[in-house]
Design a protein around this motif. Sequence first.
Motif, mmCIF file in Angstrom:
data_model
loop_
_atom_site.group_PDB
_atom_site.id
_atom_site.type_symbol
_atom_site.label_atom_id
_atom_site.label_comp_id
_atom_site.label_asym_id
_atom_site.label_seq_id
_atom_site.Cartn_x
_atom_site.Cartn_y
_atom_site.Cartn_z
ATOM 1 N N VAL A 1 -5.595 54.061 22.314
ATOM 2 C CA VAL A 1 -4.175 54.008 22.657
ATOM 3 C C VAL A 1 -3.388 53.926 21.361
ATOM 4 C CG1 VAL A 1 -2.390 52.694 23.860
ATOM 5 C CG2 VAL A 1 -4.712 52.830 24.811
ATOM 6 N N GLU A 2 -2.450 54.816 21.192
ATOM 7 C CA GLU A 2 -1.614 54.817 20.002
ATOM 8 C C GLU A 2 -0.718 53.590 19.997
ATOM 9 O OE1 GLU A 2 -1.623 56.932 17.381
ATOM 10 O OE2 GLU A 2 -3.352 57.892 18.316
ATOM 11 N N PRO A 3 -0.555 52.953 18.853
ATOM 12 C CA PRO A 3 0.338 51.792 18.803
ATOM 13 C C PRO A 3 1.789 52.216 18.965
ATOM 14 C CG PRO A 3 -0.425 52.372 16.612
ATOM 15 C CD PRO A 3 -1.153 53.259 17.583
#
Length: 124
Positions: A39-41
């Motif tokens: 999951v991209e921050p």
Amino acid sequence: MPISKLLLAVVPALALLPATVRTNRGPAPLRTATLETVVEPPEEPRNTYWCVRHGQSTANVENIISSNPAIGSTKHELTALGKEQAHVAGADLWANLSELEVPLEDVVVYSSNFTRARETAQIA
């Protein structure tokens, strides 16, 4: 930059061990979790985290590694120096929070149940 939540973590130094630890029987892998999907921050952080290490404890003075929760949560309290270190760390932390205009209701304090960490959190 708005701060939605702030976390003060008082943790034993052993919480920051590498991926394996040595035991009397050789290296033992720590439990790890893997994610199926990365999951991209978020572009902007939603939380700010501050960590404070506990003050000097009786275990530090006696050169004892106190990592057993059954012992560490009942023994190895802060020394007089450790209590002073906790006061100084707390004053510095609260001064920084005040400078950043962090509302007190946004501050969340977490501590391990080890005596030295609980005492540090209470004093700070």
